[in-house]
Structures are given as structure tokens and as C-alpha cells.
Design an enzyme around this catalytic site. Structure first.
Site, short mmCIF file in Angstrom:
data_model
loop_
_atom_site.label_atom_id
_atom_site.label_comp_id
_atom_site.label_asym_id
_atom_site.label_seq_id
_atom_site.Cartn_x
_atom_site.Cartn_y
_atom_site.Cartn_z
N GLU A 50 34.42 21.98 71.91
CA GLU A 50 35.64 22.71 71.53
C GLU A 50 35.25 24.15 71.23
O GLU A 50 34.32 24.39 70.45
CB GLU A 50 36.29 22.08 70.29
CG GLU A 50 37.58 22.82 69.89
CD GLU A 50 38.16 22.36 68.55
OE1 GLU A 50 37.48 21.62 67.81
OE2 GLU A 50 39.28 22.79 68.23
N GLU A 75 32.59 27.96 66.69
CA GLU A 75 33.47 28.92 66.00
C GLU A 75 32.65 30.19 65.77
O GLU A 75 31.52 30.12 65.31
CB GLU A 75 33.97 28.33 64.68
CG GLU A 75 34.73 29.27 63.77
CD GLU A 75 35.91 29.97 64.44
OE1 GLU A 75 36.79 29.30 64.99
OE2 GLU A 75 35.93 31.22 64.43
N ASP A 128 43.13 32.50 70.64
CA ASP A 128 43.75 33.80 70.35
C ASP A 128 44.42 34.32 71.63
O ASP A 128 43.78 34.36 72.68
CB ASP A 128 42.69 34.79 69.87
CG ASP A 128 42.07 34.37 68.54
OD1 ASP A 128 42.77 33.68 67.76
OD2 ASP A 128 40.91 34.70 68.28
N ASP A 164 50.67 27.25 71.42
CA ASP A 164 52.09 27.48 71.10
C ASP A 164 52.61 28.68 71.87
O ASP A 164 53.81 28.90 71.93
CB ASP A 164 52.21 27.82 69.61
CG ASP A 164 51.46 29.10 69.31
OD1 ASP A 164 50.22 29.10 69.45
OD2 ASP A 164 52.09 30.14 68.98
N THR A 202 45.69 20.01 65.66
CA THR A 202 44.87 21.03 65.02
C THR A 202 45.67 21.62 63.84
O THR A 202 46.87 21.37 63.71
CB THR A 202 44.53 22.17 66.00
OG1 THR A 202 45.67 23.02 66.14
CG2 THR A 202 44.12 21.64 67.36
N GLU A 203 45.02 22.46 63.05
CA GLU A 203 45.72 23.08 61.92
C GLU A 203 46.86 23.98 62.43
O GLU A 203 47.98 23.95 61.92
CB GLU A 203 44.76 23.91 61.06
CG GLU A 203 43.86 23.09 60.15
CD GLU A 203 42.60 22.58 60.84
OE1 GLU A 203 42.43 22.78 62.06
OE2 GLU A 203 41.77 21.96 60.14
N TYR A 204 46.58 24.80 63.45
CA TYR A 204 47.62 25.68 63.99
C TYR A 204 48.76 24.87 64.59
O TYR A 204 49.93 25.19 64.42
CB TYR A 204 47.02 26.61 65.07
CG TYR A 204 46.53 27.93 64.53
CD1 TYR A 204 45.47 27.98 63.63
CD2 TYR A 204 47.10 29.13 64.92
CE1 TYR A 204 45.00 29.18 63.13
CE2 TYR A 204 46.65 30.35 64.43
CZ TYR A 204 45.60 30.36 63.54
OH TYR A 204 45.14 31.57 63.05
C1 LIG Z 1 44.12 30.97 66.53
S1 LIG Z 1 42.71 30.23 65.89
C2 LIG Z 1 42.95 28.48 66.25
C3 LIG Z 1 42.04 27.59 65.47
C4 LIG Z 1 42.12 26.09 65.81
N1 LIG Z 1 41.70 25.87 67.17
C5 LIG Z 1 43.48 25.53 65.57
O1 LIG Z 1 44.18 25.24 66.55
O2 LIG Z 1 43.86 25.34 64.41
C6 LIG Z 1 41.47 30.66 67.10
C7 LIG Z 1 40.05 30.46 66.61
O3 LIG Z 1 39.16 30.69 67.70
C8 LIG Z 1 38.05 31.46 67.26
N2 LIG Z 1 37.55 32.20 68.45
C9 LIG Z 1 38.23 33.13 69.15
N3 LIG Z 1 37.47 33.61 70.15
C10 LIG Z 1 36.29 32.96 70.08
C11 LIG Z 1 35.08 33.03 70.83
N4 LIG Z 1 34.96 33.91 71.85
N5 LIG Z 1 34.04 32.23 70.50
C12 LIG Z 1 34.16 31.37 69.46
N6 LIG Z 1 35.27 31.26 68.69
C13 LIG Z 1 36.33 32.04 69.00
C14 LIG Z 1 38.65 32.36 66.19
O4 LIG Z 1 37.67 32.87 65.30
C15 LIG Z 1 39.64 31.44 65.51
O5 LIG Z 1 39.04 30.71 64.44
#
Ligand SMILES: C[S@@+](CC[C@H](N)C(=O)[O-])C[C@H]1O[C@@H](n2cnc3c(N)ncnc32)[C@H](O)[C@@H]1O
Length: 228
Positions: A50, A75, A128, A164, A202-204
Site C-alpha cells: 500500500e 508512508e 493526494d 473520493d 481507510t480513515e479518509y
Molecule cells: C490523503 S492521505 C490518505 C491516507 C490513507 N490512505 C487513507 O485513505 O486514509 C494520502 C497519504 O499518502 C501519503 N503520500 C502521498 N504521496 C506519497 C508518496 N509519494 N510516497 C509515500 N506516501 C505518500 C501522504 O503523506 C498521506 O499520508
């Protein structure tokens, strides 16, 4: 995901060391097979990856629900990974197998860390969206990332995608098609579809769904991976 710097973050991460993969601190690390980071008796089992695990709810739930797989969660933000590690440690008793590990790293360097054909399944959850056009290359579904995933997945490996974000989903479906991935299925309303069976939130996802937002999801297959 932005957050205030965690007090005692390094100590808290160190307290979860048994769950954390430490990458070699060299500029050009030798790529490894991630299965080697799991107990010897599990090293012939598939490894699922993941990227962007956030607070780790999905990783923890998936590892508990799928003892036949090794689950590696990546992460890039250490303070966020700290929360994921602590959650995984607190839930250790719910995992029938020792099959969950975390790595604090940026996915941009994935193919420097891991050998070709390392993973059978890759999960991107609520990545993101990087809405500005100039930042499209940072989206984890951009074709440059798909090129890396193709090397790292076994032939016939799967990419599981949930979001989303309507625009990111549309962009991603176009990227997948342009890259020649096979679309196994897609839905614009995961929670009201047949594909929701066995879904680990997931949390989001929990956050958005509880506000009534529909969740997009898709399953893709890489027909020819690294070994071909
Ligand atoms: C919007 S959050 C979603 C978190 C989780 N997947 C959820 O659905 O609850 C996106 C996460 O991806 C991580 N992330 C974004 N780009 C990344 C990368 N290139 N490598 C590792 N992690 C990354 C961010 O730091 C963030 O914690």
C-alpha cells in the site's frame, strides 16, 4: 496529510521497531525482495504493497483479514507513519499471522528499494489529488508511477484504487487506459456496489462516506510485468 510535528516522534517510532523496515541509508541502495522482511516461514507468500497508508487503518485491517498475504505499508511522512505503527502495534493480537510491516519512504524511489516482480498487489487509497495541472506528475496514478509499478509487480499483478476525488478518478482511468492496463472493474459508488464485499475502509474513506460522499474504486491488471 498535514500535521503538527509529533512530540517524541523518533522514540515512538523506535518503540514499534519490530514492524518497521529500515532502508539502507545510502544514495543507491541495492534493491531487495520485500518478502525477506517477513518471517522465514512466510517468505514464499505474496507481498501486497500500500502506498500512502496514512494512519494505517487499511493496512491493519487487511493484514488481519488476509493471513495468506504479507502486507507492506509505505508512508512518506514520519509523523503520520508513527500513528500507523502505533495502531498496528496496538492491534497485534487481532492478526493471526506476523504479516504486517511499514516503511517510511517516498514512493518516488520505489524501484531503487525493491527488486522487479516484488509484489502481486498494489493498493492506492485516497491518494493526494494534486489538482493543479502543473503537478499532475505527482499523482500516484500518473503514467510515470505506472511505469515503476509495472516493474515491481509480477506479470498479471493487480492495482487496487479507491478515491473520493471525482477529477482524480477520471484522470486515473484515462492514465490506466493510455498505459494499456486491463480494467477488471470500476464503480463510482463502491459502498452501494457488489464490490464492497470484503472492503476494508481507510480513515479518509470512513470520513468521506460518513458525509455522504460516493467512493470511486477500480481494479486494474498489469498484463505483462517485469519478468516478461
Ligand atoms: C490523503 S492521505 C490518505 C491516507 C490513507 N490512505 C487513507 O485513505 O486514509 C494520502 C497519504 O499518502 C501519503 N503520500 C502521498 N504521496 C506519497 C508518496 N509519494 N510516497 C509515500 N506516501 C505518500 C501522504 O503523506 C498521506 O499520508
Amino acid at each position: 496529510m498535514r500535521m503538527r510535528r509529533k512530540k517524541h516522534g523518533a522514540e515512538r517510532i523506535a518503540a514499534c521497531a519490530e514492524l518497521l523496515i529500515q532502508l539502507p541509508q545510502t544514495e543507491t541502495p541495492a534493491p531487495v525482495m520485500p518478502a525477506l522482511y517477513f518471517p522465514a516461514a512466510r517468505q514464499n507468500m505474496p507481498v501486497w504493497l500500500e502506498i500512502g497508508c496514512g494512519k494505517g487503518g487499511f493496512a491493519t485491517g487487511m493484514a488481519a483479514a488476509h493471513p495468506q498475504a504479507n502486507f507492506l505499508a509505505m508512508e512518506r511522512v514520519a509523523d503520520v507513519a508513527c500513528l500507523a505503527l502505533e495502531k498496528a502495534k496496538a492491534c497485534a493480537a487481532q492478526r493471526p499471522e506476523d504479516n504486517l510491516r511499514f516503511i517510511i519512504a517516498n514512493a518516488e524511489r520505489l524501484d531503487e528499494f525493491f527488486a522487479p516482480a516484488s509484489f502481486t498487489d498494489l493498493f492506492l487509497n485516497f491518494s493526494d489529488p494534486w489538482p493543479k495541472k502543473g503537478y499532475a506528475k505527482r499523482r500516484l496514478t500518473h503514467r510515470n508511477f505506472l511505469e515503476q509499478y509495472k516493474k515491481l509487480l509480477v506479470p498479471g499483478g493487480y492495482l487496487h484504487f479507491k478515491t473520493d476525488n471525482d477529477d482524480l478518478f477520471a484522470f486515473s482511468i484515462e492514465e490506466f487506459a493510455a498505459f494499456g492496463l486491463t480494467l477488471v472493474w470500476k464503480t463510482d459508488d463502491l459502498h452501494n456496489s457488489a464490490y464492497n464485499e470484503g472492503n476494508v475502509e481507510t480513515e479518509y474513506e470512513h470520513n468521506f462516506a460518513s458525509k455522504g460522499k460516493n467512493i470511486h474504486a477500480a481494479l486494474l491488471r498489469f498484463e505483462d510485468g517485469a519478468a516478461q
